[in-house]
Design an enzyme around this catalytic site. Structure first.
Site, short mmCIF file in Angstrom:
data_model
loop_
_atom_site.label_atom_id
_atom_site.label_comp_id
_atom_site.label_asym_id
_atom_site.label_seq_id
_atom_site.Cartn_x
_atom_site.Cartn_y
_atom_site.Cartn_z
N ASP A 168 34.89 38.77 53.79
CA ASP A 168 34.81 37.82 52.67
C ASP A 168 35.05 36.38 53.13
OD1 ASP A 168 34.19 39.50 50.54
OD2 ASP A 168 36.29 39.91 50.07
N THR A 205 35.14 47.22 47.02
CA THR A 205 35.41 46.13 46.08
C THR A 205 36.52 46.58 45.14
OG1 THR A 205 34.38 44.53 44.60
CG2 THR A 205 33.49 46.77 44.53
N ASN A 258 47.72 28.05 41.52
CA ASN A 258 47.60 29.35 40.85
C ASN A 258 48.45 29.40 39.60
OD1 ASN A 258 46.24 31.91 41.00
ND2 ASN A 258 48.23 32.87 41.29
N THR A 291 49.99 32.09 38.42
CA THR A 291 51.20 32.90 38.62
C THR A 291 51.89 32.44 39.90
OG1 THR A 291 50.09 34.75 37.58
CG2 THR A 291 52.05 35.27 38.85
N LYS A 328 40.37 47.33 47.77
CA LYS A 328 40.45 46.55 49.02
C LYS A 328 41.76 46.74 49.78
CE LYS A 328 37.05 43.02 47.88
NZ LYS A 328 36.70 41.60 47.75
N GLY A 346 44.41 35.51 44.63
CA GLY A 346 44.12 36.93 44.73
C GLY A 346 43.41 37.26 46.05
N GLY A 347 42.69 38.37 46.05
CA GLY A 347 42.05 38.85 47.28
C GLY A 347 41.09 37.84 47.87
N ALA A 348 40.24 37.25 47.04
CA ALA A 348 39.25 36.29 47.55
C ALA A 348 39.95 35.05 48.12
CB ALA A 348 38.28 35.90 46.44
N ASN A 390 37.28 44.67 53.08
CA ASN A 390 36.10 44.77 52.20
C ASN A 390 34.92 45.41 52.91
OD1 ASN A 390 35.33 42.60 53.87
ND2 ASN A 390 33.97 41.84 52.28
P1 NDP Z 1 41.99 39.06 42.01
O1 NDP Z 1 42.13 39.83 40.74
O2 NDP Z 1 42.68 39.55 43.23
O3 NDP Z 1 42.49 37.53 41.77
C1 NDP Z 1 42.05 36.80 40.66
C2 NDP Z 1 42.61 35.39 40.72
O4 NDP Z 1 42.06 34.64 39.63
C3 NDP Z 1 44.11 35.29 40.60
O5 NDP Z 1 44.60 34.22 41.37
C4 NDP Z 1 44.31 35.00 39.10
O6 NDP Z 1 45.50 34.30 38.82
C5 NDP Z 1 43.13 34.08 38.85
N1 NDP Z 1 42.73 34.05 37.44
C6 NDP Z 1 42.01 35.00 36.79
N2 NDP Z 1 41.82 34.61 35.50
C7 NDP Z 1 42.43 33.40 35.36
C8 NDP Z 1 42.57 32.49 34.28
N3 NDP Z 1 42.04 32.73 33.08
N4 NDP Z 1 43.25 31.34 34.49
C9 NDP Z 1 43.78 31.07 35.72
N5 NDP Z 1 43.69 31.90 36.78
C10 NDP Z 1 43.01 33.05 36.61
O7 NDP Z 1 40.42 38.94 42.25
P2 NDP Z 1 39.67 38.61 43.63
O8 NDP Z 1 40.39 37.52 44.31
O9 NDP Z 1 39.39 39.85 44.36
O10 NDP Z 1 38.28 38.07 43.08
C11 NDP Z 1 38.20 36.81 42.46
C12 NDP Z 1 36.73 36.47 42.27
O11 NDP Z 1 36.11 36.33 43.52
C13 NDP Z 1 35.95 37.55 41.50
O12 NDP Z 1 35.26 36.91 40.47
C14 NDP Z 1 34.98 38.09 42.53
O13 NDP Z 1 33.73 38.39 41.94
C15 NDP Z 1 34.83 36.91 43.47
N6 NDP Z 1 34.43 37.31 44.81
C16 NDP Z 1 33.27 36.83 45.28
C17 NDP Z 1 32.83 37.19 46.52
C18 NDP Z 1 31.53 36.67 47.00
O14 NDP Z 1 31.07 37.12 48.06
N7 NDP Z 1 30.93 35.71 46.33
C19 NDP Z 1 33.60 38.08 47.40
C20 NDP Z 1 34.86 38.49 46.82
C21 NDP Z 1 35.24 38.12 45.56
P3 NDP Z 1 46.91 35.07 38.63
O15 NDP Z 1 47.42 35.33 40.01
O16 NDP Z 1 47.71 34.12 37.85
O17 NDP Z 1 46.58 36.35 37.88
#
Ligand code: NDP
Length: 297
Positions: free
Chosen positions: A121, A81, A168, A170, A85, A146-148, A106
Protein backbone atom coordinates in the site's frame (compact mmCIF):
# COMPACT_ATOMS: atom_id res chain seq x y z
CA UNK A 1 8.69 -17.54 -24.54
CA UNK A 2 4.90 -17.99 -24.35
CA UNK A 3 2.07 -17.97 -26.88
CA UNK A 4 -1.65 -18.72 -27.04
CA UNK A 5 -3.13 -21.62 -28.99
CA UNK A 6 -6.32 -21.39 -31.05
CA UNK A 7 -8.50 -21.84 -27.96
CA UNK A 8 -6.87 -18.83 -26.32
CA UNK A 9 -5.12 -21.10 -23.83
CA UNK A 10 -1.70 -20.11 -22.65
CA UNK A 11 1.03 -22.58 -23.56
CA UNK A 12 4.78 -22.78 -23.68
CA UNK A 13 6.02 -22.81 -27.29
CA UNK A 14 7.09 -26.44 -27.32
CA UNK A 15 5.20 -27.61 -24.25
CA UNK A 16 1.95 -29.60 -24.17
CA UNK A 17 -1.36 -27.79 -23.74
CA UNK A 18 -1.92 -26.49 -20.23
CA UNK A 19 -5.46 -26.24 -18.87
CA UNK A 20 -4.43 -25.31 -15.31
CA UNK A 21 -4.58 -21.63 -14.43
CA UNK A 22 -2.44 -20.01 -11.76
CA UNK A 23 -4.63 -18.57 -9.02
CA UNK A 24 -4.51 -15.29 -7.08
CA UNK A 25 -7.25 -13.59 -5.08
CA UNK A 26 -8.48 -10.84 -2.81
CA UNK A 27 -9.87 -11.83 0.60
CA UNK A 28 -12.08 -9.33 2.42
CA UNK A 29 -15.46 -8.66 3.99
CA UNK A 30 -17.27 -6.82 2.53
CA UNK A 31 -15.43 -7.32 -0.73
CA UNK A 32 -17.93 -7.26 -3.59
CA UNK A 33 -17.31 -3.55 -4.34
CA UNK A 34 -13.52 -3.97 -4.48
CA UNK A 35 -12.45 -3.24 -8.09
CA UNK A 36 -8.99 -4.87 -7.92
CA UNK A 37 -9.98 -7.87 -10.05
CA UNK A 38 -10.75 -5.62 -13.04
CA UNK A 39 -7.26 -4.11 -13.10
CA UNK A 40 -5.27 -7.25 -12.28
CA UNK A 41 -7.05 -9.49 -14.80
CA UNK A 42 -6.61 -6.75 -17.44
CA UNK A 43 -2.86 -6.93 -16.75
CA UNK A 44 -2.83 -10.75 -16.91
CA UNK A 45 -4.61 -10.68 -20.27
CA UNK A 46 -2.42 -7.89 -21.64
CA UNK A 47 0.73 -9.84 -20.79
CA UNK A 48 -0.62 -13.21 -22.04
CA UNK A 49 -0.71 -14.82 -18.59
CA UNK A 50 -3.31 -17.56 -18.07
CA UNK A 51 -3.76 -16.45 -14.45
CA UNK A 52 -6.95 -15.66 -12.55
CA UNK A 53 -7.70 -13.15 -9.77
CA UNK A 54 -10.76 -14.05 -7.70
CA UNK A 55 -12.68 -11.70 -5.41
CA UNK A 56 -13.60 -13.85 -2.39
CA UNK A 57 -15.73 -12.96 0.62
CA UNK A 58 -13.91 -14.34 3.69
CA UNK A 59 -15.24 -13.75 7.20
CA UNK A 60 -12.86 -13.26 10.14
CA UNK A 61 -13.83 -16.74 11.41
CA UNK A 62 -13.02 -18.25 8.03
CA UNK A 63 -9.61 -16.66 7.53
CA UNK A 64 -7.56 -19.57 8.88
CA UNK A 65 -9.34 -22.06 6.61
CA UNK A 66 -9.05 -19.68 3.65
CA UNK A 67 -5.26 -19.46 4.08
CA UNK A 68 -5.09 -23.25 4.44
CA UNK A 69 -7.06 -23.41 1.18
CA UNK A 70 -4.44 -21.18 -0.45
CA UNK A 71 -1.76 -23.64 0.65
CA UNK A 72 -3.74 -26.73 -0.42
CA UNK A 73 -4.71 -25.36 -3.83
CA UNK A 74 -1.35 -23.82 -4.61
CA UNK A 75 -2.50 -20.21 -5.01
CA UNK A 76 0.44 -18.03 -6.10
CA UNK A 77 -0.62 -15.24 -3.76
CA UNK A 78 -3.47 -13.10 -2.52
CA UNK A 79 -4.37 -9.62 -1.37
CA UNK A 80 -5.95 -8.93 2.00
CA UNK A 81 -8.31 -6.08 2.61
CA UNK A 82 -10.56 -5.03 5.49
CA UNK A 83 -10.75 -6.70 8.05
CA UNK A 84 -7.83 -9.13 7.48
CA UNK A 85 -4.69 -6.99 7.11
CA UNK A 86 -3.50 -7.56 10.67
CA UNK A 87 -5.30 -10.83 11.47
CA UNK A 88 -3.71 -12.67 8.54
CA UNK A 89 -0.21 -12.36 10.01
CA UNK A 90 -0.54 -15.28 12.45
CA UNK A 91 -1.37 -17.60 9.53
CA UNK A 92 1.74 -16.75 7.48
CA UNK A 93 5.31 -18.13 7.57
CA UNK A 94 7.25 -14.88 7.28
CA UNK A 95 6.91 -11.10 6.87
CA UNK A 96 8.73 -8.71 4.54
CA UNK A 97 10.55 -5.76 6.11
CA UNK A 98 7.93 -3.02 5.81
CA UNK A 99 5.01 -5.35 6.65
CA UNK A 100 6.86 -6.26 9.85
CA UNK A 101 7.42 -2.57 10.61
CA UNK A 102 3.76 -1.65 10.00
CA UNK A 103 2.27 -4.78 11.51
CA UNK A 104 -0.06 -5.09 8.51
CA UNK A 105 -0.11 -7.18 5.32
CA UNK A 106 -2.03 -6.44 2.12
CA UNK A 107 -0.22 -8.80 -0.24
CA UNK A 108 0.77 -12.42 0.42
CA UNK A 109 3.27 -14.13 -1.89
CA UNK A 110 4.14 -17.81 -2.21
CA UNK A 111 7.91 -18.20 -2.16
CA UNK A 112 8.64 -21.92 -2.47
CA UNK A 113 6.42 -23.54 0.15
CA UNK A 114 6.31 -20.44 2.32
CA UNK A 115 3.64 -17.75 2.44
CA UNK A 116 5.29 -14.36 2.92
CA UNK A 117 3.32 -11.25 3.95
CA UNK A 118 4.25 -7.98 2.26
CA UNK A 119 2.76 -4.50 2.40
CA UNK A 120 2.51 -2.74 -0.95
CA UNK A 121 0.00 0.00 0.00
CA UNK A 122 2.60 2.55 1.09
CA UNK A 123 5.07 1.57 -1.64
CA UNK A 124 2.34 2.07 -4.24
CA UNK A 125 1.55 5.46 -2.79
CA UNK A 126 5.21 6.55 -2.88
CA UNK A 127 5.43 5.50 -6.55
CA UNK A 128 2.48 7.83 -7.28
CA UNK A 129 4.06 10.59 -5.20
CA UNK A 130 7.38 10.34 -7.05
CA UNK A 131 5.52 11.01 -10.32
CA UNK A 132 4.71 14.49 -8.87
CA UNK A 133 7.52 15.34 -6.45
CA UNK A 134 10.67 13.94 -4.82
CA UNK A 135 9.66 12.99 -1.23
CA UNK A 136 13.15 13.82 0.06
CA UNK A 137 13.09 16.70 2.55
CA UNK A 138 9.31 17.19 2.32
CA UNK A 139 7.04 18.28 5.17
CA UNK A 140 3.96 16.09 4.99
CA UNK A 141 0.48 16.28 6.56
CA UNK A 142 -1.46 12.99 6.78
CA UNK A 143 -5.13 12.87 7.79
CA UNK A 144 -5.93 9.55 9.46
CA UNK A 145 -4.03 6.98 11.50
CA UNK A 146 -5.52 3.66 10.33
CA UNK A 147 -4.00 0.98 8.10
CA UNK A 148 -3.60 3.18 5.02
CA UNK A 149 -2.06 6.06 7.04
CA UNK A 150 0.38 3.66 8.75
CA UNK A 151 1.54 2.22 5.42
CA UNK A 152 1.84 5.64 3.78
CA UNK A 153 3.48 7.28 6.82
CA UNK A 154 6.18 4.61 7.10
CA UNK A 155 7.00 4.50 3.37
CA UNK A 156 6.96 8.30 2.94
CA UNK A 157 9.34 8.56 5.91
CA UNK A 158 11.62 5.83 4.53
CA UNK A 159 11.55 7.66 1.16
CA UNK A 160 13.09 10.74 2.82
CA UNK A 161 10.29 13.01 4.11
CA UNK A 162 11.73 14.89 7.06
CA UNK A 163 8.60 15.95 8.95
CA UNK A 164 5.23 14.22 9.21
CA UNK A 165 2.14 15.60 10.97
CA UNK A 166 -0.53 13.01 11.76
CA UNK A 167 -3.96 14.65 12.08
CA UNK A 168 -6.53 12.23 13.52
CA UNK A 169 -9.92 12.29 15.25
CA UNK A 170 -8.89 9.68 17.82
CA UNK A 171 -5.84 10.67 19.86
CA UNK A 172 -4.81 7.15 20.88
CA UNK A 173 -4.52 5.86 17.32
CA UNK A 174 -2.73 9.01 16.19
CA UNK A 175 -0.19 8.85 19.00
CA UNK A 176 0.58 5.18 18.34
CA UNK A 177 1.42 6.00 14.71
CA UNK A 178 3.53 9.01 15.67
CA UNK A 179 5.48 6.84 18.13
CA UNK A 180 6.07 4.23 15.42
CA UNK A 181 7.34 6.86 12.97
CA UNK A 182 9.63 8.51 15.51
CA UNK A 183 11.06 5.20 16.75
CA UNK A 184 11.37 3.25 13.51
CA UNK A 185 12.02 5.84 10.77
CA UNK A 186 14.39 8.81 10.37
CA UNK A 187 11.49 11.33 10.11
CA UNK A 188 10.26 13.65 12.87
CA UNK A 189 6.56 13.05 13.51
CA UNK A 190 4.00 14.96 15.57
CA UNK A 191 0.34 14.41 16.41
CA UNK A 192 -2.45 16.97 16.06
CA UNK A 193 -5.93 16.18 17.38
CA UNK A 194 -8.53 16.75 14.64
CA UNK A 195 -11.34 18.46 16.54
CA UNK A 196 -12.26 21.32 14.19
CA UNK A 197 -11.28 22.77 10.85
CA UNK A 198 -7.58 22.06 10.30
CA UNK A 199 -5.39 24.69 8.60
CA UNK A 200 -2.44 23.30 6.59
CA UNK A 201 0.74 24.90 7.99
CA UNK A 202 2.94 27.05 5.74
CA UNK A 203 5.87 25.09 4.39
CA UNK A 204 3.86 21.89 3.88
CA UNK A 205 4.73 20.20 0.57
CA UNK A 206 2.43 17.17 0.60
CA UNK A 207 -1.11 16.77 1.99
CA UNK A 208 -2.66 13.29 2.12
CA UNK A 209 -6.18 12.15 2.98
CA UNK A 210 -5.65 8.63 4.36
CA UNK A 211 -9.05 8.44 6.09
CA UNK A 212 -12.10 6.71 4.66
CA UNK A 213 -13.94 10.06 4.31
CA UNK A 214 -15.50 10.25 0.83
CA UNK A 215 -15.61 6.49 0.23
CA UNK A 216 -18.72 5.12 -1.50
CA UNK A 217 -21.55 5.36 -0.48
CA UNK A 218 -20.73 8.52 1.58
CA UNK A 219 -19.49 10.29 -1.52
CA UNK A 220 -20.47 13.79 -0.33
CA UNK A 221 -18.52 13.55 2.95
CA UNK A 222 -15.88 16.29 3.32
CA UNK A 223 -12.71 16.64 5.37
CA UNK A 224 -12.80 19.31 8.10
CA UNK A 225 -10.01 21.32 6.51
CA UNK A 226 -9.52 24.99 5.69
CA UNK A 227 -9.51 24.67 1.89
CA UNK A 228 -7.99 28.15 1.54
CA UNK A 229 -4.82 26.83 3.21
CA UNK A 230 -4.22 24.58 0.15
CA UNK A 231 -1.86 26.35 -2.23
CA UNK A 232 -0.76 25.77 -5.81
CA UNK A 233 2.72 24.58 -4.81
CA UNK A 234 1.39 21.63 -2.81
CA UNK A 235 0.86 18.03 -3.83
CA UNK A 236 -2.56 16.88 -2.58
CA UNK A 237 -3.34 13.15 -2.51
CA UNK A 238 -6.48 11.20 -1.66
CA UNK A 239 -6.48 7.44 -1.03
CA UNK A 240 -10.18 7.01 -1.83
CA UNK A 241 -10.42 4.82 -4.95
CA UNK A 242 -14.21 4.76 -5.23
CA UNK A 243 -15.18 7.35 -6.40
CA UNK A 244 -11.76 8.75 -7.43
CA UNK A 245 -12.90 12.39 -7.88
CA UNK A 246 -13.54 13.13 -4.22
CA UNK A 247 -14.46 16.55 -2.85
CA UNK A 248 -10.78 17.03 -1.83
CA UNK A 249 -9.51 16.03 -5.29
CA UNK A 250 -11.92 18.50 -6.94
CA UNK A 251 -11.09 21.39 -4.59
CA UNK A 252 -7.32 20.84 -4.83
CA UNK A 253 -7.49 20.64 -8.62
CA UNK A 254 -9.40 23.95 -8.72
CA UNK A 255 -6.71 25.58 -6.56
CA UNK A 256 -3.94 24.50 -8.95
CA UNK A 257 -2.38 21.86 -6.68
CA UNK A 258 -0.72 18.77 -8.14
CA UNK A 259 -3.30 16.07 -7.41
CA UNK A 260 -2.99 12.30 -6.90
CA UNK A 261 -6.24 10.33 -6.74
CA UNK A 262 -6.86 6.96 -5.09
CA UNK A 263 -6.62 5.08 -8.38
CA UNK A 264 -2.93 6.02 -8.67
CA UNK A 265 -2.12 4.28 -5.39
CA UNK A 266 -4.36 1.32 -6.19
CA UNK A 267 -2.71 0.79 -9.57
CA UNK A 268 0.84 1.14 -8.25
CA UNK A 269 0.36 -1.22 -5.32
CA UNK A 270 -1.18 -3.65 -7.83
CA UNK A 271 1.84 -3.35 -10.14
CA UNK A 272 4.15 -4.21 -7.22
CA UNK A 273 1.90 -7.12 -6.14
CA UNK A 274 1.78 -8.66 -9.63
CA UNK A 275 5.57 -8.32 -9.88
CA UNK A 276 5.89 -10.24 -6.57
CA UNK A 277 3.57 -12.99 -7.84
CA UNK A 278 4.58 -13.34 -11.50
CA UNK A 279 8.01 -11.70 -11.76
CA UNK A 280 6.65 -9.51 -14.60
CA UNK A 281 6.67 -5.70 -14.77
CA UNK A 282 3.10 -5.08 -15.85
CA UNK A 283 1.86 -2.04 -17.76
CA UNK A 284 0.37 0.39 -15.22
CA UNK A 285 -1.53 2.20 -18.01
CA UNK A 286 -3.50 -0.95 -18.87
CA UNK A 287 -4.48 -1.34 -15.23
CA UNK A 288 -5.47 2.31 -14.85
CA UNK A 289 -7.59 2.14 -18.02
CA UNK A 290 -9.39 -0.94 -16.70
CA UNK A 291 -10.27 0.93 -13.50
CA UNK A 292 -11.33 4.06 -15.37
CA UNK A 293 -13.65 1.89 -17.47
CA UNK A 294 -15.16 0.54 -14.25
CA UNK A 295 -15.64 3.99 -12.73
CA UNK A 296 -16.54 5.72 -15.99
CA UNK A 297 -13.93 8.43 -15.46
P1 NDP B 1 -9.05 2.24 8.93
O1 NDP B 1 -10.43 1.88 9.36
O2 NDP B 1 -7.89 1.49 9.46
O3 NDP B 1 -8.78 3.81 9.29
C1 NDP B 1 -9.73 4.79 8.96
C2 NDP B 1 -9.18 6.17 9.34
O4 NDP B 1 -10.13 7.15 8.89
C3 NDP B 1 -9.00 6.39 10.82
O5 NDP B 1 -7.89 7.23 11.05
C4 NDP B 1 -10.30 7.10 11.23
O6 NDP B 1 -10.15 7.92 12.36
C5 NDP B 1 -10.52 7.98 10.01
N1 NDP B 1 -11.91 8.37 9.85
C6 NDP B 1 -12.92 7.61 9.35
N2 NDP B 1 -14.07 8.32 9.34
C7 NDP B 1 -13.77 9.56 9.82
C8 NDP B 1 -14.52 10.74 10.03
N3 NDP B 1 -15.82 10.81 9.73
N4 NDP B 1 -13.89 11.83 10.53
C9 NDP B 1 -12.56 11.78 10.82
N5 NDP B 1 -11.79 10.68 10.65
C10 NDP B 1 -12.38 9.59 10.14
O7 NDP B 1 -9.09 2.20 7.34
P2 NDP B 1 -7.84 2.08 6.34
O8 NDP B 1 -6.77 2.98 6.81
O9 NDP B 1 -7.53 0.67 6.08
O10 NDP B 1 -8.48 2.66 5.01
C11 NDP B 1 -8.75 4.04 4.89
C12 NDP B 1 -9.12 4.33 3.45
O11 NDP B 1 -8.01 4.07 2.61
C13 NDP B 1 -10.28 3.46 2.93
O12 NDP B 1 -11.22 4.32 2.35
C14 NDP B 1 -9.63 2.60 1.87
O13 NDP B 1 -10.51 2.39 0.77
C15 NDP B 1 -8.46 3.45 1.43
N6 NDP B 1 -7.37 2.67 0.87
C16 NDP B 1 -7.02 2.92 -0.41
C17 NDP B 1 -6.03 2.20 -1.00
C18 NDP B 1 -5.68 2.49 -2.41
O14 NDP B 1 -4.89 1.73 -2.98
N7 NDP B 1 -6.18 3.55 -2.99
C19 NDP B 1 -5.28 1.16 -0.29
C20 NDP B 1 -5.70 1.00 1.09
C21 NDP B 1 -6.72 1.73 1.63
P3 NDP B 1 -10.27 7.32 13.86
O15 NDP B 1 -8.94 6.72 14.17
O16 NDP B 1 -10.60 8.51 14.67
O17 NDP B 1 -11.38 6.29 13.80
Amino acid sequence: MTEKNQNGKHKLSDAPLNFKQELTACFGQPVSENPTQAMIEAAYQHHGLDWRYLTIEVSPDGLRDAVNGVRAMGFRGFNCTIPHKVAVIEHLDELGESAALMGAVNCVCRRGDRLVGENTDGKGFVESLREQVDPTGQRVVIFGAGGAARAIGVEVALAGATHITIVNRTAERGNVLVELLNEKTPADAEFVLWDGEYTIPDGTGVVINATSIGLYPDVDAQLAINLDSLSAGMVVADVIPNPPRTHLVREATQRGCKVIDGLGMLVNQGVIGVKYWTGIDVDAKVMRQALEAVFGS
